[in-house]
Write a protein that holds these residues in place. Structure first.
Motif: not given
Lengths: 229, 386
Positions: B326-331, B333-334
């Protein structure tokens, strides 16, 4: 024989099955001396296993008193009985009841998890117990990788690893062929004679019972005895 | 800890079943981390305290324009260091899928406002000399293989040119980078004067104003002063932080918080059923083994603890991996949406702590009934059933 290790005085065990009242043991008196190797025989449903369960603190009598090693089991709480079992009794079952996910060594080590021994000390003691039953080289094998006889040896190692005074064996050779059964019985004899373990063994098999020093017959919840040795 | 080996081996007793359960936990916590991070980014509103820049939009709706005459008035408010404007151009490059922000801006004002954007001076000078010139961010250049000197057509979905066409052509005069490690540069900036003289709406409006606060200025006071100045005018304003601006942008798509809550509610309800079923099966198929443990002297509470820990461990393994992904995906997408969410999409410490609490909570809920069953089982009955 030396002094009594276990005393059952006027022990009854009654089960309620629906509206029916089933009396499995009826005012039974029994004394088991220290160092005894006692075989208990009898037909199915005669109360043999119930007797074993009472001696091991797995069940409580409906009446009478069970005393083992000076401890009055009938008056103990479940928690006290758990603690008592972990240090005073070893159990050997017909179907070995090893945990399939653990190696032989880890199975033997299980009772020691309840002690304050370090991991190293636990492993050392488990190895010694496996060595006593002749399975030191199979320590890392899973139960599925062992024969029935080997599994039962591991179960015996697990039963003796915490050095209990009393071994309770419920049909320990019931699932084994004759040759393997004899090996197990000889092992129990050695544990009795050389290591001073008091053994109570429930069996259907008269030949197995011959390895004991004393045979008791249970029928309809009552005892009759016959000395072997 | 001495029971950990036993617990660990029990967890992996049925490898496929445990793996599938962990996978479902992973997906649930990936969604939990990502959706909450997106939700926070979109709806936090941003605290005024510590804000370096403020955004002034129309009070009624973000899609309403503001008069260009407001710029001088805002500039005169005490505490405002620099103010400039932008407008949402709403175009795409070659294909409607290739959407990225394009803003008509005043070059020097914009770069003064966003000092984190670094553009070589000769490229800035070239941009200032060319009315149809534009600059693009490094991310956009790499995404579409664009370079200085290219002429690119942008199809606007909003603005028509006076010649009737909607294809706006720009000469790429520069490529800028950012010094903000979390900031994205997937955007195109072109000259407001060219935009104002070419579009059919005319030149008296802008989308919104962005201002940089003077050192020591109180953001709340500045925002109030601006909004009071335009109160009771045809175009009342609402001044907020960049994060709040991004939030109002996102709210056009719906109530993000409610959507996040509903999705996660459904996901976690399903997760509890899956994990609860796994633990029930696990206990049911080893009743005899649990009875043996109790025979050996394991107390009721210890057996309860072992089964509960197994359940929590499954949640923790899946949950921590889920948080990681989730952290990787958030980074990712962010970074891709850096222009819309200036603060980035961050899996915050709050989210992580809440997730860990939920792992433990879900583990307890999924495991409590099987654990109680294990705790209460009668040794004699269980051994008799074998």
């Amino acid at each position: 024989m030396s002094e009594a290790l276990a005393n059952l005085t006027g022990v009854s065990r009654v089960y309620q099955k629906g509206k029916d009242r089933v009396e499995v043991l009826h005012e039974l008196d029994l004394t088991i001396p220290n160092g005894d190797f006692l075989a208990i025989m009898g037909p199915s449903g005669s109360g043999k296993t119930t007797l074993l369960n009472l001696l091991g603190g797995l069940d409580k009598p409906s009446g009478g008193a069970v005393t083992v090693g000076g401890a009055e089991l009938s008056s103990m709480s479940n928690s006290q009985l758990s603690t008592w079992r972990s240090t005073h009794v070893g159990f050997v079952f017909q179907f070995y009841n090893l945990l399939p996910v653990l190696t032989a060594l880890r199975n033997v080590e299980l009772p020691l998890l309840l002690t304050n021994f370090s991991a190293k000390e636990r492993a050392n003691r488990a190895r010694i117990a496996l060595d006593i039953v002749g399975l030191a080289e199979r320590a890392k094998h899973l139960p599925s990788e062992l024969s029935g006889g080997e599994e039962q040896r591991v179960a015996i190692a697990r039963a003796i690893v915490s050095d209990p005074t009393l071994l309770l064996c419920d049909e320990p050779t019931g699932d084994l062929d004759r040759e393997t059964a004899e090996e197990i019985l000889k092992l129990l004899q050695i544990l009795n004679r050389e290591h001073g373990k008091t053994i109570v063994m429930v069996t259907h098999d008269p030949q197995a019972a011959e390895y004991a020093t004393r045979i008791l017959h249970v029928d309809k919840g009552k005892l009759e005895s016959r000395s072997v040795a | 800890m001495k029971y950990f080996g036993l617990i660990w081996r029990n967890v992996w007793r049925k490898k496929i079943r445990t793996s599938l359960t962990i996978l479902s936990v992973l997906v649930a916590f990936l969604l939990f981390a990502l959706l909450n991070a997106v939700g926070q980014a979109m709806s936090s509103g941003g605290a005024m305290t510590g804000a370096a820049r403020l955004v002034v939009i129309d009070k009624v709706s973000l899609i309403n324009f503001l008069p260009i005459s407001y710029q001088n008035k805002i500039a005169q408010v005490p505490g405002v260091a620099v103010v400039s404007h932008q407008s949402w151009f709403g175009g795409f490059y070659q294909d409607p899928k290739n959407q990225f922000p394009q803003f008509p801006v005043v070059p020097e004002e914009y770069l003064d406002l966003y000092p984190e954007f670094v553009l070589p001076d000769e490229q800035l000078q070239a941009w200032k000399k060319n009315r149809t010139g534009a600059i693009i961010g490094r991310d956009l250049a790499e995404l579409h293989g664009l370079k200085v000197g290219d002429r690119i057509p942008i199809q606007s979905t909003i603005f028509t040119k006076k010649d009737g066409g909607r294809t706006w052509e720009f000469d790429i005069e520069g490529i800028f980078d950012t010094t903000d490690p979390k900031g994205g540069t997937a955007l195109l900036l072109f000259r407001h004067d060219y935009f104002a003289e070419t579009n059919t709406f005319g030149d008296g409006f802008v989308g919104w104003y962005t201002l940089r606060l003077a050192e020591g200025a109180d953001p709340v006071e500045v925002a109030n002063a601006i909004d009071e100045q335009f109160a009771n005018s045809p175009n009342e304003t609402e001044t907020s932080t960049e994060a709040a601006f991004a939030a109002s942008f996102a709210k056009q798509f719906g109530n993000i918080a409610l959507i996040v809550t509903m999705i996660l509610g459904a996901v976690f309800f399903t997760l509890l059923l899956v994990a609860g079923n796994t633990m029930s099966q696990s206990v049911r198929e080893r009743i005899a083994e649990l009875a043996v443990l109790k025979t050996l002297g394991f107390k009721d509470g210890t057996v309860l603890g072992i089964v509960l820990t197994e359940s929590i461990l499954i949640m923790a393994i899946g949950g921590l991996f889920g948080l990681g992904f989730g952290w990787l995906a958030a980074e990712a997408i962010g970074s891709a949406m850096a222009m819309f969410v200036p603060g980035g999409i961050v899996v915050s410490t709050d989210i992580v702590l809440l997730a860990i609490a939920m792992m433990i909570g879900a583990g307890v809920i999924a495991g409590i009934f099987p654990a109680l069953k294990a705790m209460r089982l009668s040794i004699v009955d269980a051994l008799a059933r074998g």
